[in-house]
Design a protein around this motif. Sequence first.
Motif, PDB file in Angstrom:
ATOM      1  N   GLY A  17       0.815  -1.205   0.000  1.00  0.00           N
ATOM      2  CA  GLY A  17       0.000   0.000   0.000  1.00  0.00           C
ATOM      3  C   GLY A  17       0.851   1.258   0.000  1.00  0.00           C
ATOM      4  N   LEU A  18       1.887   1.235   0.806  1.00  0.00           N
ATOM      5  CA  LEU A  18       2.788   2.386   0.922  1.00  0.00           C
ATOM      6  C   LEU A  18       3.478   2.661  -0.412  1.00  0.00           C
ATOM      7  N   PHE A  19       3.836   1.591  -1.098  1.00  0.00           N
ATOM      8  CA  PHE A  19       4.490   1.695  -2.397  1.00  0.00           C
ATOM      9  C   PHE A  19       3.583   2.389  -3.410  1.00  0.00           C
ATOM     10  N   ILE A  20       2.330   1.923  -3.514  1.00  0.00           N
ATOM     11  CA  ILE A  20       1.406   2.544  -4.462  1.00  0.00           C
ATOM     12  C   ILE A  20       1.112   3.980  -4.039  1.00  0.00           C
ATOM     13  N   LEU A  21       1.003   4.195  -2.726  1.00  0.00           N
ATOM     14  CA  LEU A  21       0.796   5.563  -2.234  1.00  0.00           C
ATOM     15  C   LEU A  21       1.959   6.450  -2.666  1.00  0.00           C
ATOM     16  N   GLY A  22       3.181   5.943  -2.532  1.00  0.00           N
ATOM     17  CA  GLY A  22       4.352   6.735  -2.874  1.00  0.00           C
ATOM     18  C   GLY A  22       4.496   6.959  -4.361  1.00  0.00           C
ATOM     19  N   VAL A  23       4.230   5.925  -5.183  1.00  0.00           N
ATOM     20  CA  VAL A  23       4.436   6.050  -6.627  1.00  0.00           C
ATOM     21  C   VAL A  23       3.253   6.707  -7.309  1.00  0.00           C
ATOM     22  N   VAL A  24       2.101   6.049  -7.201  1.00  0.00           N
ATOM     23  CA  VAL A  24       0.957   6.455  -8.020  1.00  0.00           C
ATOM     24  C   VAL A  24       0.326   7.734  -7.502  1.00  0.00           C
TER      25      VAL A  24
ATOM     26  N   ILE B 149       9.340  -4.816  -9.944  1.00  0.00           N
ATOM     27  CA  ILE B 149       8.410  -4.401  -8.890  1.00  0.00           C
ATOM     28  C   ILE B 149       9.144  -4.268  -7.558  1.00  0.00           C
ATOM     29  N   MET B 150       9.935  -5.308  -7.231  1.00  0.00           N
ATOM     30  CA  MET B 150      10.640  -5.244  -5.953  1.00  0.00           C
ATOM     31  C   MET B 150      11.628  -4.076  -5.941  1.00  0.00           C
ATOM     32  N   GLY B 151      12.298  -3.868  -7.063  1.00  0.00           N
ATOM     33  CA  GLY B 151      13.240  -2.754  -7.144  1.00  0.00           C
ATOM     34  C   GLY B 151      12.542  -1.421  -6.978  1.00  0.00           C
ATOM     35  N   LEU B 152      11.390  -1.291  -7.653  1.00  0.00           N
ATOM     36  CA  LEU B 152      10.643  -0.041  -7.549  1.00  0.00           C
ATOM     37  C   LEU B 152      10.181   0.201  -6.120  1.00  0.00           C
TER      38      LEU B 152
ATOM     39  N   LEU C 134      10.376   3.748  -1.793  1.00  0.00           N
ATOM     40  CA  LEU C 134      10.336   3.945  -0.339  1.00  0.00           C
ATOM     41  C   LEU C 134      11.545   4.755   0.101  1.00  0.00           C
ATOM     42  N   LEU C 135      12.698   4.446  -0.499  1.00  0.00           N
ATOM     43  CA  LEU C 135      13.908   5.186  -0.157  1.00  0.00           C
ATOM     44  C   LEU C 135      13.791   6.642  -0.596  1.00  0.00           C
ATOM     45  N   TYR C 136      13.325   6.827  -1.827  1.00  0.00           N
ATOM     46  CA  TYR C 136      13.194   8.160  -2.401  1.00  0.00           C
ATOM     47  C   TYR C 136      12.248   9.010  -1.568  1.00  0.00           C
ATOM     48  N   ARG C 137      11.113   8.425  -1.205  1.00  0.00           N
ATOM     49  CA  ARG C 137      10.113   9.154  -0.435  1.00  0.00           C
ATOM     50  C   ARG C 137      10.535   9.341   1.020  1.00  0.00           C
ATOM     51  N   GLY C 138      11.322   8.386   1.507  1.00  0.00           N
ATOM     52  CA  GLY C 138      11.721   8.466   2.910  1.00  0.00           C
ATOM     53  C   GLY C 138      12.965   9.298   3.128  1.00  0.00           C
ATOM     54  N   MET C 139      13.622   9.693   2.021  1.00  0.00           N
ATOM     55  CA  MET C 139      14.886  10.426   2.097  1.00  0.00           C
ATOM     56  C   MET C 139      14.777  11.676   2.970  1.00  0.00           C
ATOM     57  N   GLN C 140      13.668  12.380   2.786  1.00  0.00           N
ATOM     58  CA  GLN C 140      13.460  13.622   3.533  1.00  0.00           C
ATOM     59  C   GLN C 140      13.523  13.363   5.044  1.00  0.00           C
TER      60      GLN C 140
ATOM     61  N   GLY D  27       8.496   2.313   6.707  1.00  0.00           N
ATOM     62  CA  GLY D  27       8.088   1.221   5.826  1.00  0.00           C
ATOM     63  C   GLY D  27       9.277   0.557   5.165  1.00  0.00           C
ATOM     64  N   LEU D  28      10.263   1.361   4.802  1.00  0.00           N
ATOM     65  CA  LEU D  28      11.465   0.815   4.165  1.00  0.00           C
ATOM     66  C   LEU D  28      12.198  -0.129   5.117  1.00  0.00           C
ATOM     67  N   VAL D  29      12.282   0.277   6.397  1.00  0.00           N
ATOM     68  CA  VAL D  29      12.944  -0.582   7.377  1.00  0.00           C
ATOM     69  C   VAL D  29      12.195  -1.912   7.501  1.00  0.00           C
ATOM     70  N   LEU D  30      10.852  -1.822   7.573  1.00  0.00           N
ATOM     71  CA  LEU D  30      10.034  -3.038   7.667  1.00  0.00           C
ATOM     72  C   LEU D  30      10.258  -3.919   6.444  1.00  0.00           C
ATOM     73  N   PHE D  31      10.255  -3.279   5.277  1.00  0.00           N
ATOM     74  CA  PHE D  31      10.450  -3.999   4.011  1.00  0.00           C
ATOM     75  C   PHE D  31      11.786  -4.735   4.020  1.00  0.00           C
ATOM     76  N   ALA D  32      12.843  -4.020   4.401  1.00  0.00           N
ATOM     77  CA  ALA D  32      14.175  -4.632   4.394  1.00  0.00           C
ATOM     78  C   ALA D  32      14.242  -5.797   5.376  1.00  0.00           C
ATOM     79  N   LEU D  33      13.650  -5.575   6.548  1.00  0.00           N
ATOM     80  CA  LEU D  33      13.708  -6.612   7.579  1.00  0.00           C
ATOM     81  C   LEU D  33      12.974  -7.876   7.140  1.00  0.00           C
ATOM     82  N   THR D  34      11.736  -7.709   6.662  1.00  0.00           N
ATOM     83  CA  THR D  34      10.973  -8.892   6.248  1.00  0.00           C
ATOM     84  C   THR D  34      11.633  -9.555   5.050  1.00  0.00           C
ATOM     85  N   LEU D  35      12.231  -8.748   4.182  1.00  0.00           N
ATOM     86  CA  LEU D  35      12.903  -9.319   3.011  1.00  0.00           C
ATOM     87  C   LEU D  35      14.042 -10.236   3.456  1.00  0.00           C
TER      88      LEU D  35
END
Lengths: 382, 336
Positions: free
Chosen positions: A196-203, B48-51, B56-62, B307-315
């Motif tokens: 969800g966060l991904f689509i929120l961020g991209v789209v 998809i996984m790369g995006l 998440l990184l791009y948006r979380g950078m701030q 979210g990025l931290v969660l993503f990395a951890l679960t990955l």
Amino acid sequence: MSGHSTAAAERSEQRVRLGGIDREVVSTIAGAGCGSLALTWLLYERVLPLSGAFGFLVCWYLGCLVLTWGIARLQWDRRIVRERLVQLVVGSSGLVVVGLIVDQVGYVAIRGAHAAGHLNFFTQDMLKTATLSPITSGGALNAVVGSLEQLGLATLFAVPLGIAAAVFMSEIGGRLARPVRTVVEAMTALPSIVAGLFILGVVILTLGVQKSGFAASLALTVMMMPIVTRAAEVVIRLVPGTLREASYALGASQWRTVLNVVLPTARPGLVTAVVLGMARGVGETSPILLTSGFTSGMNANPFSGHQVSLPLYIWNYVRYPAPDMVARAFAAALTLMVLVLALFATARFIGGRRPGELSRRQRRRIARDLLGTDHNAPMEEK
Amino acid sequence: MTDTSAPPLTPSADPAGDVPRRITAPVSTGDRIFRGVLRAAGLSVFLIMGLIAFFLLYRGMQAFRATGWSFFTQQKWLTESGVFGIAAVLPDGIIIALVALVIAVPVALTAAVFVAEYAPYRVRGLLVSLVDLMAAIPSIVYGLWGLFFLQPRIVGFVRWLSMHPGQYIPFLKVRTGDIGTSYTSSPFIAGTVVSLMIIPIITSLSREVFSQAPQGEREAAYALGSTRWGMVRSVVLPFGRGGMIGAVMLGFGRAMGETIAVALIISPKFTVTTHILEDGANSISSLIALRFGESDPLSLSALMAAGLVLFALTLVVNMLAAVLIGRSRSGAATAD
């Protein structure tokens, strides 16, 4: 075990029972259960300062195990006692799991029947329903429509992509197949909120698309695609290689072979894969929560404006302090569960066959055709 | 399947000087396009996984820029004043997941042994379907059930745990006094609900591994006079060890990412949990679910970073699990 056999001994030899339940086992366990009940009641309720039904059950169960061990030790040797205890532990675990699911389905069904029993629940939306409105006003029609549309769109995106990826892994393969499989595995377990966060961020934030049913269906696609891929790959692998070779021998090219031989042979399994993906997708809450927005009114257009769906409807109304709102949420949960159950039952019904195995109706049709053309033709089926 | 589209031919005759004819399968244009399309579909998962990681990184950078390394050490979550970090929500989420595992693993593994080995043959199929169905039930339904059915009923047990064992075991103590509300929204109860969601996952994965244990070795164990449990212990469990560990790790990953059921149960707080029965808990996913409505960019960016931290951890957890399942003997039969 009786020893090495002579002809006479062979006749008296009895079949060894390896597991199973006989009268002694049942009476042992029942006795232990009763004894433990009495003991637990005495200690737990009367002697020790404890209370609470849950704790009582736990103590009863532990007491039951100890007593079973004691009683069993009196009649059998250590190995068999261990076997019986394991049987008891493992069986009760199975019972707990079955009990949990029955309890869960039953509880939601009973709580949900109150609001779902009123027809307006399926014919109205929530636009004109205030917090304290009676149960005879308002419904979840908008959520049902939203759920079905989002699910339909997500299926439309996820299925071709998922099946194509599965065909890639099993039919083309090569060095890339293994990493693709690993990534698909990892994607299956992707936390739904991250999708969800991904689509929120991209789209929504980057491309500037409004929160809508379409955005939600994209998030669902991310969740459903790996499930479809994994399940589809398993069934495509089961297609016998001889069928492929026969097709190649007839001069077919690879894409013809895949489209005309491999996929049709695996059709029941593929349908199962798709339906399982749908069952998973329709209940996802957190991706939708971030991407579709909420509205209490009807919005049948997934491409513009906020659109509510069943999980979001539940999430929103269950947190109201009014009992009728909670009742509506439960009715929506019941609807959602019926939907999942229906999808699941469809998957089981279709997926029972192996690739290439014909359904009863197909077999009957072939038999009829054979009878129609040649009465002396050998019949394959019974 | 291999790379070649045509099946290999074996030389039929055996004169010494005979060399196998070289076979080249001409790939038609149709096939080339077909393969291209499929390859693109296969590669799309990387995309998809790369995006996901990139955005998440791009948006979380701030958020990362605003806090620096203190994002990982700060417990508070005050995005308005720029003081926030995951030092409280991350361990809290892990604690919930661990509670869930402690409850789920014994039940799930024994239930898997039951379904795979002990259940009467006739009901086995039904049980498998039931477990799979349990895995397909939406998480929000678990959340509802946990909130309305389980929570009121388990509070008595929690109270008992805190009053009696809690006197001797520090982390079971409840320091807020014996009032009704000090038990209801604890990490323990959230973990219990999550455990119900991961039981079917662990059960069905490990059952599958158990049922692949080789028939010959089972029969060998019986032939040596083993009881059924002896057979399970010496054949099935060693065979399925890797699969079991993998299933448990997958369950842990699921428990970490579980959002809705947790968000419905807990009352959010931003300190590291030391007493699991006390009111108040948090996890990254429920933090995101409860806070995403905040509209200022820094708050959203902070959530993306979390979210990025969660993503990395679960990955990492899931990749490890996949490798374990694949490496084990049980996986060897199915891999490639």
